[in-house]
Design a protein around this motif. Structure first.
Motif, short mmCIF file in Angstrom:
data_model
loop_
_atom_site.label_atom_id
_atom_site.label_comp_id
_atom_site.label_asym_id
_atom_site.label_seq_id
_atom_site.Cartn_x
_atom_site.Cartn_y
_atom_site.Cartn_z
N THR A 43 0.78 -1.10 -0.11
CA THR A 43 -0.01 0.26 -0.11
C THR A 43 0.88 1.14 -0.12
O THR A 43 1.91 1.40 0.72
CB THR A 43 -0.88 -0.04 1.23
N GLU A 44 0.46 2.22 -0.77
CA GLU A 44 1.02 3.59 -0.73
C GLU A 44 0.54 4.21 0.47
O GLU A 44 -0.74 4.81 0.43
CB GLU A 44 1.02 4.18 -2.11
N LEU A 45 1.43 4.58 1.28
CA LEU A 45 0.81 5.37 2.55
C LEU A 45 0.69 6.73 2.35
O LEU A 45 -0.15 7.51 2.50
CB LEU A 45 1.91 5.29 3.71
N TRP A 46 1.79 7.22 1.60
CA TRP A 46 1.80 8.75 0.93
C TRP A 46 2.59 8.76 -0.12
O TRP A 46 3.45 8.14 -0.27
CB TRP A 46 1.89 9.64 2.11
N HIS A 47 2.66 9.99 -1.03
CA HIS A 47 3.79 10.40 -2.01
C HIS A 47 3.82 11.93 -1.86
O HIS A 47 2.93 12.62 -1.79
CB HIS A 47 3.35 9.82 -3.28
N ARG A 48 4.87 12.19 -2.30
CA ARG A 48 5.20 13.65 -2.72
C ARG A 48 5.83 13.85 -3.90
O ARG A 48 6.55 12.93 -4.40
CB ARG A 48 6.18 14.55 -1.47
N THR A 49 5.70 14.76 -4.73
CA THR A 49 6.36 15.17 -6.02
C THR A 49 7.16 16.32 -5.81
O THR A 49 6.99 17.32 -5.19
CB THR A 49 5.07 15.33 -6.91
N ALA A 50 8.08 16.49 -6.66
CA ALA A 50 8.92 17.56 -7.28
C ALA A 50 8.91 17.73 -8.67
O ALA A 50 8.73 16.69 -9.49
CB ALA A 50 10.44 17.41 -6.55
N ASN A 51 9.35 18.88 -9.27
CA ASN A 51 9.38 19.18 -10.63
C ASN A 51 10.67 18.68 -11.31
O ASN A 51 10.93 18.86 -12.31
CB ASN A 51 9.06 20.52 -10.87
N GLU A 52 11.54 18.11 -10.41
CA GLU A 52 12.55 17.35 -10.70
C GLU A 52 12.63 15.96 -10.30
O GLU A 52 12.03 15.33 -9.18
CB GLU A 52 14.14 18.22 -10.18
N VAL A 53 13.56 14.86 -10.80
CA VAL A 53 13.43 13.63 -10.60
C VAL A 53 14.18 13.40 -9.20
O VAL A 53 14.88 14.48 -8.64
CB VAL A 53 14.10 12.70 -11.39
N PHE A 54 13.87 12.49 -8.37
CA PHE A 54 14.52 12.23 -6.93
C PHE A 54 15.54 11.20 -7.33
O PHE A 54 15.32 9.89 -7.32
CB PHE A 54 13.42 11.66 -6.05
N HIS A 55 16.74 11.56 -7.80
CA HIS A 55 18.09 10.62 -7.74
C HIS A 55 18.56 10.32 -6.29
O HIS A 55 19.41 9.34 -6.29
CB HIS A 55 18.86 11.01 -8.74
N SER A 56 18.27 11.35 -5.74
CA SER A 56 19.06 11.64 -4.32
C SER A 56 18.10 10.16 -3.25
O SER A 56 17.27 10.22 -3.66
CB SER A 56 19.09 12.92 -3.80
N SER A 57 19.18 9.80 -2.48
CA SER A 57 18.43 8.79 -1.70
C SER A 57 18.27 9.44 -0.17
O SER A 57 18.94 10.13 0.06
CB SER A 57 19.53 7.68 -1.49
N PRO A 58 17.13 9.12 0.35
CA PRO A 58 16.62 9.28 1.72
C PRO A 58 17.44 9.16 2.96
O PRO A 58 18.03 8.18 2.74
CB PRO A 58 15.30 9.08 1.67
N ALA A 59 17.54 10.11 3.79
CA ALA A 59 18.10 9.66 4.91
C ALA A 59 17.03 9.90 6.34
O ALA A 59 16.19 11.04 5.89
CB ALA A 59 19.46 10.68 5.40
N ILE A 60 16.95 8.99 6.94
CA ILE A 60 15.76 9.09 8.14
C ILE A 60 16.33 9.42 9.52
O ILE A 60 17.31 8.60 9.82
CB ILE A 60 15.16 7.78 7.95
N GLY A 61 15.86 10.36 10.18
CA GLY A 61 16.11 10.39 11.40
C GLY A 61 15.43 11.51 12.04
O GLY A 61 14.43 12.08 11.31
#
Length: 680
Positions: free
Chosen positions: A259-277
């Protein structure tokens, strides 16, 4: 100019002394033919002998492991699994992905898992492989890939090759069965999670819409002992998602369904990877990431290519103060670490304007630094880019966290508190790494009984790769973000779950002991007013609904019964809040929202909650005006707010504001009820 100058400098460095590089002693270094452009090294005990080794990939198609002293342990050709309909291949595929390490099959010997495929080497199948850490033998090869385009010519025409996996696999238990799984994105437009033997989990793959370059982060957000997936990807108009730019998703596996809990968009691709904290210390974790450079470079637009985003992990809402902007593209991945000693991690990331920046959790900037490399020709160039992701560790042994990050001409070592260079005063020949391009992140770990910094860089015109290790001073502190993805699991968080992040000692994982409403929530539990939104979550940042509101008040009153029907058309006998609504209607706490409705799912405002509490208290008057500029005389909630302030139930949202129309959160509601019940 950069390439030619880099070649000249590299020649000088390799001919220089091997054991004295400024303040950092070089333990050993090796040169390999060909490029390792982006496979960041991992430091881990891959053979279970109690000491660490180093592993990284290479575009020659080999995954290499080195002993701590620089001896080659094994070199394994990355022969991919081949999906249905793709070209037959029994040779190795180039590696741009970074390896992850864990004992997947619980045999006591860790596996090394890596994606294969590169835009730099054509006509090869992409895949993910897992090899035995002790021997280097391939244990399984992922065969679920598919052909969706010609990635090398950027053409939608099928070319017969299964698309590559640039994404670094993240390892964690996604389906809650107690075994580790491997999660990654692919250029075949899919997000995959496979079990410890390489077979897709039920519910996967998930269609991303376009290619996935970002690597996933894993985190157990809801306390159910399986890890949710947080990953960015590309998106194209007219596709499955139909958006120009990028999409960042939160995914949850439950009973074989994703299930997709949520999503967000940008006008550029997401090549960067997330950090969580938890970057702002509120006990509510965030995902932080940059974007990339696709639509900006092809269409000239895409303003988001310079931005760093921070989203709340629970609902995808934007963290106050974010996004922040840099001077150029941010394609690298952020690292998190407490640089200023305030107990909260800062966000560090580099951009293509040759600048490294550190931000506090509220989006304010701690420092911004353009590194220098000790050579006038390099330092005068305007085309230098920060191309590697940072790591955060104590590099000088003073007990504070520092930053190491790679650029297109070298490695920058920066003081964590100020951003100043740790190699100030040294010429370029004495610095740790100048003249090499670094698109990989360094790694910090223990090798041969001492702390080491491991760097990999490549020489563009000479088509060579350099791997070197340098001694670091001993330290009493724990390195905050010592390698890409934080640890060998590459899950991109120092914490595996919300309970670990908050360190909560109470009933619920999402109630940190330091939260202002922590005592209030535990009081509500003790009084049987709340059972939370699940066994381990209270949901303090969720908006309070009208159904939850009357249920809290009713339970606080002892759950009285025997009242006549409420008459609301949208509240039914089987609803958990039906008895509470009957009581609230009968005693005059609520008259509904009009037209015979109660509107149980509507969000309660701060004004509405204190009004209900005031009515329950008998609608007392005679309290002084507290001076809230947004609470005018004569409003339906005016006397209620004055009463609540006089009773110590609320202090407002600022010295002169109450914010009556703001939704009240479940955490705020707990604090209101607790203060009313316990304060004189």
């Amino acid at each position: 100019m950069v390439c030619a100058l880099a070649a000249a400098l590299v020649a000088g460095i390799t001919a220089g002394p091997a054991a004295a590089v400024g303040g950092y002693t070089k333990r050993w270094g090796i040169l390999l033919d060909g490029w390792n452009r982006s496979s960041s090294p991992v430091i881990a005990d891959i053979d279970a002998d109690g000491v660490n080794e180093i592993v990284f990939g290479h575009q020659d198609g080999k995954l290499r492991a080195y002993e701590a002293d620089g001896t080659l342990k094994w070199s394994t050709p990355a022969i991919p699994g081949v999906g249905a309909g793709c070209m037959v291949q029994d040779s190795a595929t180039a590696i741009d992905s970074s390896p992850a390490v864990a004992d997947l099959d619980l045999d006591g010997i860790p596996e090394v898992v890596v994606g294969v495929g590169s835009t730099w080497v054509e006509n090869q199948n992409g895949s993910v492989i897992a090899v035995n850490g002790k021997t280097g033998a391939i244990e399984w090869q992922f065969t679920g890939g598919r052909d969706t385009s010609d990635i090398w010519s950027n053409s939608p025409v099928l070319d017969g090759w299964c698309e590559g996996v640039y994404s670094t696999p993240a390892i964690g238990d996604v389906d809650g069965d107690g075994y580790l799984d491997v999660t990654f994105g692919a250029w075949d437009f899919y997000i995959w999670s496979v079990d410890r033997f390489g077979s897709p989990l039920p519910g996967f793959p998930v269609n991303n819409d376009d290619t996935v370059w970002s690597s996933p982060a894993l985190f157990d957000l809801d306390g159910d002992h399986d890890m949710e997936i947080f990953v960015g990807g590309d998106s194209t108009p007219g596709g499955y998602f139909d958006h120009l730019g990028g999409v960042f998703r939160a995914l949850d596996w439950e009973n074989g369904v994703v299930t997709e809990l949520w999503h967000r968009t940008a006008n550029e691709v997401f090549h960067s990877s997330p950090a969580i904290g938890d970057i702002n210390g509120d006990g509510r974790p965030e995902a932080i990431m940059g974007t990339g450079d696709n639509w900006h470079s092809t269409t000239g637009g895409a303003s988001d290519h310079t931005r760093v985003f921070a989203f709340h992990l629970d609902d995808g809402s934007t963290v106050p103060g974010w996004p922040v902007s840099t001077g150029d593209t941010v394609i690298t991945s952020p690292a998190l670490g407490d640089l200023d000693g305030d107990g909260r991690p800062e966000v560090v990331v580099g951009s293509w304007d040759n600048t490294v920046r550190a931000w506090r959790g509220d989006g304010s900037q701690l420092w911004s630094v353009t590194p220098t490399y000790g050579h006038p020709d390099f330092d005068s160039l305007g085309s230098i880019r920060i191309t590697g992701s940072p790591v955060i560790a104590d590099l000088d042994g003073d007990g504070d966290q520092d930053v190491a990050v790679g650029s297109s001409v070298g490695i920058a070592l920066l003081n964590g508190q100020s951003g100043s260079s740790l190699e100030d005063g040294l010429g370029w020949r004495d610095r740790l790494s100048v003249g090499w391009s670094h698109e990989t992140a360094p790694a910090v770990g223990v090798l041969e009984g001492e702390r080491r910094l491991v760097v990999t860089g490549f020489d563009t015109p000479g088509v060579r790769t350099r791997v070197a290790t340098f001694a670091l001073p001993s330290t009493s502190t724990v390195d905050a973000w010592p390698m890409w993805g934080f640890s060998p699991l590459r899950a991109s968080s120092p914490f595996g779950s919300l309970c670990e992040l908050t360190g909560a000692s109470g009933t619920f994982c999402d109630i940190a002991d330091t939260a202002y409403f922590a005592s209030a929530v535990e009081w509500m539990v003790s009084q049987a007013i709340t059972t939370g939104i699940s066994d381990s979550l209270y949901g303090p940042h969720q908006s309070l609904t009208r159904a939850q509101m009357v249920t809290f008040l009713w339970r606080q009153a002892g759950q009285p019964g025997g009242y006549p029907g409420h008459g609301f058309s949208d509240v039914f006998p089987g609803d958990y809040f039906n008895g509470a609504v009957e009581w609230a209607r009968a005693v005059g706490i609520t008259t509904g929202t009009g037209l015979g409705r109660f509107s149980p799912a509507d969000v309660v405002t701060r004004a509405q909650l204190v009004t209900l509490m005031w009515r329950r208290a008998g609608s007392p008057g005679g309290q002084p005006d507290p001076g809230f500029v947004d609470v005018r005389a004569g409003q339906y909630f005016t006397t209620a707010v004055w009463w609540a302030k006089a009773q110590g139930i609320t202090n407002g949202t600022g010295p002169t504001t109450f914010s009556p129309e703001d939704p009240v959160t479940r955490g705020q509601a707990a604090a209101f009820l607790y203060r009313e019940a316990t304060l004189p």
